[in-house]
Design an enzyme around this catalytic site. Structure first.
Site, PDB file in Angstrom:
ATOM      1  N   ILE A 489       0.821  -1.207   0.000  1.00 31.86           N
ATOM      2  CA  ILE A 489       0.000   0.000   0.000  1.00 31.86           C
ATOM      3  C   ILE A 489       0.847   1.245   0.000  1.00 31.86           C
ATOM      4  O   ILE A 489       0.347   2.352   0.016  1.00 31.86           O
ATOM      5  CB  ILE A 489      -0.968   0.031   1.203  1.00 31.86           C
ATOM      6  CG1 ILE A 489      -0.218  -0.317   2.471  1.00 31.86           C
ATOM      7  CG2 ILE A 489      -2.132  -0.900   0.975  1.00 31.86           C
ATOM      8  CD1 ILE A 489      -1.081  -0.256   3.702  1.00 31.86           C
ATOM      9  N   VAL A 491       5.208   2.887  -0.393  1.00 33.54           N
ATOM     10  CA  VAL A 491       6.629   2.629  -0.457  1.00 33.54           C
ATOM     11  C   VAL A 491       7.350   3.922  -0.140  1.00 33.54           C
ATOM     12  O   VAL A 491       6.858   5.005  -0.437  1.00 33.54           O
ATOM     13  CB  VAL A 491       6.995   2.089  -1.843  1.00 33.54           C
ATOM     14  CG1 VAL A 491       6.637   3.082  -2.920  1.00 33.54           C
ATOM     15  CG2 VAL A 491       8.451   1.753  -1.925  1.00 33.54           C
ATOM     16  N   GLY A 492       8.467   3.788   0.524  1.00 32.87           N
ATOM     17  CA  GLY A 492       9.226   4.995   0.852  1.00 32.87           C
ATOM     18  C   GLY A 492      10.674   4.646   1.039  1.00 32.87           C
ATOM     19  O   GLY A 492      11.091   3.515   0.755  1.00 32.87           O
ATOM     20  N   GLY A 493      11.435   5.602   1.501  1.00 35.24           N
ATOM     21  CA  GLY A 493      12.862   5.389   1.672  1.00 35.24           C
ATOM     22  C   GLY A 493      13.144   4.246   2.625  1.00 35.24           C
ATOM     23  O   GLY A 493      14.105   3.508   2.466  1.00 35.24           O
ATOM     24  N   PHE A 494      12.282   4.069   3.595  1.00 31.91           N
ATOM     25  CA  PHE A 494      12.499   3.034   4.590  1.00 31.91           C
ATOM     26  C   PHE A 494      12.241   1.648   4.007  1.00 31.91           C
ATOM     27  O   PHE A 494      12.873   0.682   4.373  1.00 31.91           O
ATOM     28  CB  PHE A 494      11.584   3.286   5.783  1.00 31.91           C
ATOM     29  CG  PHE A 494      11.729   2.280   6.887  1.00 31.91           C
ATOM     30  CD1 PHE A 494      12.713   2.439   7.845  1.00 31.91           C
ATOM     31  CD2 PHE A 494      10.891   1.184   6.949  1.00 31.91           C
ATOM     32  CE1 PHE A 494      12.852   1.519   8.851  1.00 31.91           C
ATOM     33  CE2 PHE A 494      11.031   0.252   7.965  1.00 31.91           C
ATOM     34  CZ  PHE A 494      12.022   0.418   8.923  1.00 31.91           C
ATOM     35  N   LYS A 496       8.901  -0.915   2.145  1.00 38.41           N
ATOM     36  CA  LYS A 496       7.538  -1.021   1.646  1.00 38.41           C
ATOM     37  C   LYS A 496       6.537  -1.164   2.779  1.00 38.41           C
ATOM     38  O   LYS A 496       6.869  -1.729   3.819  1.00 38.41           O
ATOM     39  CB  LYS A 496       7.431  -2.285   0.789  1.00 38.41           C
ATOM     40  CG  LYS A 496       7.455  -2.007  -0.683  1.00 38.41           C
ATOM     41  CD  LYS A 496       7.067  -3.267  -1.428  1.00 38.41           C
ATOM     42  CE  LYS A 496       7.095  -2.993  -2.905  1.00 38.41           C
ATOM     43  NZ  LYS A 496       6.738  -4.164  -3.692  1.00 38.41           N
ATOM     44  N   ASP A 607      10.012  15.532  13.197  1.00 33.38           N
ATOM     45  CA  ASP A 607       9.662  15.440  11.782  1.00 33.38           C
ATOM     46  C   ASP A 607       8.159  15.604  11.626  1.00 33.38           C
ATOM     47  O   ASP A 607       7.485  14.789  11.008  1.00 33.38           O
ATOM     48  CB  ASP A 607      10.158  14.118  11.193  1.00 33.38           C
ATOM     49  CG  ASP A 607      10.277  14.168   9.674  1.00 33.38           C
ATOM     50  OD1 ASP A 607      10.236  15.286   9.116  1.00 33.38           O
ATOM     51  OD2 ASP A 607      10.406  13.106   9.057  1.00 33.38           O
TER      52      ASP A 607
END
Ligand SMILES: *[C@@H]1O[C@H](CO)[C@@H](O)[C@H](O)[C@H]1NC(C)=O
Ligand SMILES: *[C@@H]1O[C@H](CO)[C@@H](O)[C@H](O)[C@H]1NC(C)=O
Ligand SMILES: *[C@@H]1O[C@H](CO)[C@@H](O)[C@H](O)[C@H]1NC(C)=O
Ligand SMILES: *[C@@H]1O[C@H](CO)[C@@H](O)[C@H](O)[C@H]1NC(C)=O
Ligand SMILES: *[C@@H]1O[C@H](CO)[C@@H](O)[C@H](O)[C@H]1NC(C)=O
Length: 834
Positions: A489, A491-494, A496, A607
């Site tokens: 659902i 996805v990012g730098g970290f 999925k 953040d």
């Protein structure tokens, strides 16, 4: 898009857009397929895998593998796959933008003369090529935003002809690469809906520099030199100063364009003659009847000091930017990399785009002009076509079924992909242990420790040790159906994020760390420490984690409605009402207030941004992503961080300057979020004019003039009561004060937001107690009343009513607040000292 409701947890971990050093982009999906070939081929470090393996992706009535005996060809062009009927590749992908690259190099194979083949290529949503014929080698590049978990590429022969392809690429693109609402080139207004536009790369040019090949570009792009497009080559000189390129955080990155592009330019050759006055012009061939997206890349590598370079930019003889002063955009960085995006005002009537640069007529001390790079991309028309013809998107679907019924066996290959997956995704995880099938599937009973959020919410229910949150890998696999790609659902730098379901039916979000993410481990630990100790209805709850086999998996409560950001802009979701927005602000302010007011030892989130505020099925806000959180200065007196972290556009300028962290930095970021909520636009939008780029500055300007209503989200026009808007604006303004000491505490912000809500609802008499449902603060830590901005006659009543409510609840809070904080913090301090 369309009517499709896409499963909202587009929570892209913040890590990808942080200010800290970038470790290079790792695409989540990276399918490189060498069609028709029995072997894998490595081309400049990228492995194009044999499409024997890829055949699981293909549904086709016929399989013809063709090999040429040409010796001159690059390997991927030596073989091809020929389709005599409608054939379809189905790629399992994460939602988001992807490159689709189609490689063609026709040759004769048996009685198939590929040079005369005629066919169409389409995705589920767009026509890429229509009645296409290719005579010599060509690579077609597209950028498609995929809204579902599959990307289909369909090859449809025209009439009795056949189709072919030599190689295929389907590769994820960073979310940030193409975003925003670009201005029209030479006419007023902005183009809306860029994010759902399919784009075809028509020209990608490195002005004044060499050809850049895929191995020299983080996104494997090709950049051509500009000489063939220059109208008068003798008017220019090429400049190269690659080492001086400065990627200023928050602006362009190496993914936007490589150093070789920013570090070289074509400059007007004024020969130091102060009266030089001419334009440098390039002509680009395009197909008429389409609109085009233009991205200009600039980097002032020619000036010796700031504010020396002023020039004009024209597209098709229309002024697009006058007196462009690059240094002013980039907070006075000289050789900062910068992009400007435009869309041609309407479909092109002719087959040429003419771009010119020329000296400013106002600042004439140093008459010169530069351009470093330019991308021209064709945009799909209203029929979803990137290529005109009779072939329409979706039209082929029904034909396929009719023609090929019985031939397509086992078309539902979906779940298989995750196992047989090809290319990068496979490589990405191949270091991991395989599924430990023999392992026990027992769960450590989490629910007893209150892991799923309890109805009365709030509080530190247990200070269990972290290990009680540990979940076996087998159980995580079960919950996500072995990380089924259909459940991805986000996805990012970290890594999925998958949607999963636990034994007891609890819906969860499973965030699986990417082992290549260097900072991942520290942030993984911080997040577990923070979330396993703090429980609050306005902080996203951690349900468990898994660190078996070097996995970094976090399991959270599932937040049905995704990020606050996605409800504000860019995703086409219906706009929120003012009341909903206020309630979301109030909820997140509560979460932060709770973090800040722990036992005199505050926790600083670091953040705070709209992408880290998640919304549940009732749009209740919860603060998420604690990977950067830190305990406050009371503990860490001497701590002066050298690595400023946070997200650009939300960063406290004082923290930036002094690098000393206090909870007031969160207050600043929260103020930015408030204006984002009000104006529904990105906090940094480089496509806007200079004064508008930074939302905080822009909003403050209007707030100070007392005319905030000029810049609010148009969908809120006439819906906000003036008093409510004034209160909200004043509160946001205080949050954005230059110095932390002048900013309110989160508690004050919370109080003022509640007041703004009451002003909106006009229940300001104090005797109306129906507000319990909307502003429920049961279990909240007591607020401090600083009388911040608490003037005006109506506010007194509210203040009294509120205060009464707080007093009633304080007792229920006492027994909870003290319990764990000191323990919690002593643990955190220990972990800090590594
Ligand atoms: C090709 O690469 C894939 C994926 O890396 C691998 O599984 C496969 O064994 C390779 N095939 C050959 C013939 O080397
Ligand atoms: C090489 O190509 C020619 C035509 O271009 C064809 O006649 C011949 O059969 C090919 N040889 C092989 C070994 O494929
Ligand atoms: C491309 O990269 C190679 C090394 O990978 C380097 O030697 C070469 O100079 C680079 N070319 C350009 C144009 O940057
Ligand atoms: C540069 O081009 C623009 C647009 O065609 C034109 O208006 C302008 O006069 C040109 N300037 C010079 C010095 O030729
Ligand atoms: C491009 O195609 C999409 C459908 O995917 C459509 O919504 C959009 O309006 C099209 N763009 C234009 C400019 O017509």
């Amino acid at each position: 898009m369309g009517g499709e409701k896409f499963g909202f947890f587009i929570w892209v971990s913040s890590i990808s857009c942080l200010i800290c050093l970038c470790h290079g982009y790792v695409p989540v999906n990276n399918y490189l397929i060498n069609c028709g070939s029995p072997t894998n081929i490595t081309v400049t470090g990228r492995v194009f895998i044999s499409d024997k393996l890829a055949s699981t992706l293909l549904t086709s009535p016929s399989e013809i593998l063709a090999a040429s005996n040409r010796s001159s060809d690059s390997d991927i062009y030596k073989t091809a796959r020929i389709f005599t009927g409608i054939s379809k590749y189905t790629f399992s992908v994460a939602r988001g933008r992807h490159w689709v690259r189609l490689h063609f190099s026709p040759f004769q194979f048996k009685n198939f003369e590929m040079g005369s083949a005629k066919f169409s290529v389409s995705s589920q949503t767009h026509v890429l090529l229509s009645d296409f014929t290719v005579k010599s080698r060509v690579m077609k590049e597209y950028s498609l935003n995929v809204a579902t978990s599959h990307l289909e590429l369909m090859f449809t022969p025209s009439g009795d002809s056949f189709a072919f392809v030599n190689a295929l690429e389907v590769v994820s693109i960073p979310d940030t690469l193409i975003s925003g609402d670009p201005s029209f080139a030479g006419s007023p207004g902005r183009f809306q809906g860029l994010s759902w536009q399919a784009l075809e790369t028509v020209h990608r040019v490195n002005m004044g520099g060499p050809r850049v090949t895929p191995n020299n570009d983080t996104l494997s792009r090709i950049w051509e030199p500009d000489s063939e497009f220059l109208v008068e080559k003798n008017l220019v000189k090429s400049v190269s100063k690659i080492a001086s390129v400065d990627y200023v955080p928050g602006y362009a990155t190496e993914d936007t364009a490589p150093r070789t592009v920013y570090g070289t330019c074509t400059e007007m050759n004024s020969a130091d003659n102060p009266s030089s006055n001419f334009n440098v012009t390039w002509d680009f061939d395009v197909v008429p009847d389409f609109q085009y997206f233009l991205r200009f890349h600039f980097c002032d590598i020619v000036s010796k000091a700031l504010n020396q370079l002023y020039f004009n930019l024209y597209v098709d003889a229309m002024m697009v930017v006058e007196n462009l002063d690059l240094s002013s955009y980039l907070s006075n960085t000289l050789a900062g990399a910068y992009t400007m995006d435009y869309v041609t005002g309407s479909a092109k009537q002719n087959n040429r785009i003419r771009v010119s640069i020329g000296p400013s007529t106002v600042h004439t001390d140093y008459p010169t002009a530069i351009l470093n790079g330019l991308e021209i991309m064709k945009m799909n028309n209203s029929k979803g076509q990137l290529s005109m013809g009779t072939f329409l998107p979706g039209a082929s679907n029904s034909t396929t079924k009719k023609k090929n019924i019985g031939m397509i066996v086992g078309a539902t290959v979906g779940p298989l992909f995750a196992l047989v997956v090809l290319g990068g995704f496979f490589l990405l995880f191949k270091k991991r242990g395989r599924g430990q099938d023999g392992q026990s599937k027992t769960w450590i009973p989490l629910s007893t420790s209150g892991a799923t959020s309890d109805s009365n919410g709030t509080t530190i229910t247990s200070v269990t040790s972290n290990s009680s949150y540990r979940i076996p890998f087998a159980a995580v696999k079960e919950a996500t159906n072995s990380f089924d790609e259909n459940r991805a659902i986000g996805v990012g730098g970290f890594g999925k994020v998958y949607k999963g379901e636990l034994h007891d039916g609890t819906q969860v979000a499973v965030k699986r760390g990417n082992p290549k993410s260097q900072q991942g481990l520290a942030e993984f630990r911080t997040e577990i420490e923070m979330l396993s100790q703090f429980r609050h209805r306005h902080l996203v709850s951690l349900i468990g984690y898994c660190d078996e086999n070097n996995e970094m998996i976090l399991i959270y409560e599932y937040m049905e409605n995704g990020t606050l950001k996605s409800h504000l802009y860019g995703s086409g979701l219906p706009s929120l009402s003012w009341k909903q927005r206020l309630e979301i602000c109030i909820g997140s302010a509560r979460g932060l207030h709770y973090l800040h007011t722990g036992d005199s030892k505050p926790v600083i989130h670091r953040d705070v941004k709209s992408a880290n505020i998640l919304l549940d099925e009732n749009l209740m806000a919860k603060v998420a992503d604690f990977g950067l959180s830190k305990t406050g200065p009371e503990i860490d007196q001497t701590h002066v961080s050298t690595a400023v972290k946070g997200s650009f556009g939300y960063l406290d300028p004082e923290y930036f300057r002094r690098q000393q962290l206090t909870e007031k930095s969160d207050v600043y970021s929260f103020g930015v979020v408030m204006f984002e909520v009000l104006c529904a636009r990105p906090v940094i939008d480089p496509t806007l004019t200079r004064e508008m780029v930074n939302l905080a500055e822009w909003a403050m300007k209007w707030q100070k003039k007392g005319q905030l209503e000029h810049i609010i989200d148009p969908s809120l026009h006439g819906k906000i009561r003036p008093d409510s808007l004034r209160k909200f604006g004043e509160t946001g303004e205080k949050c954005l004060a230059d110095f932390g000491v002048d900013r309110p505490s989160m508690g004050d912000v919370l109080w003022n937001l509640e007041y703004a809500l009451q002003l909106q609802e006009a229940v300001i008499d104090g005797d109306d107690q129906e507000d319990d449902n909307s502003t429920n603060i049961i279990g909240e830590l007591p607020l401090r009343f600083n009388d911040f901005n608490n003037r005006g006659d109506t506010s007194v009543n509210v203040g009294v009513a509120r205060e009464r409510q707080f007093q009633e609840e304080e007792s229920s809070v006492d027994d909870l607040s003290g319990v764990s904080m000191s323990k919690v913090f002593s643990q955190l301090v220990k972990s800090e000292g590594r």
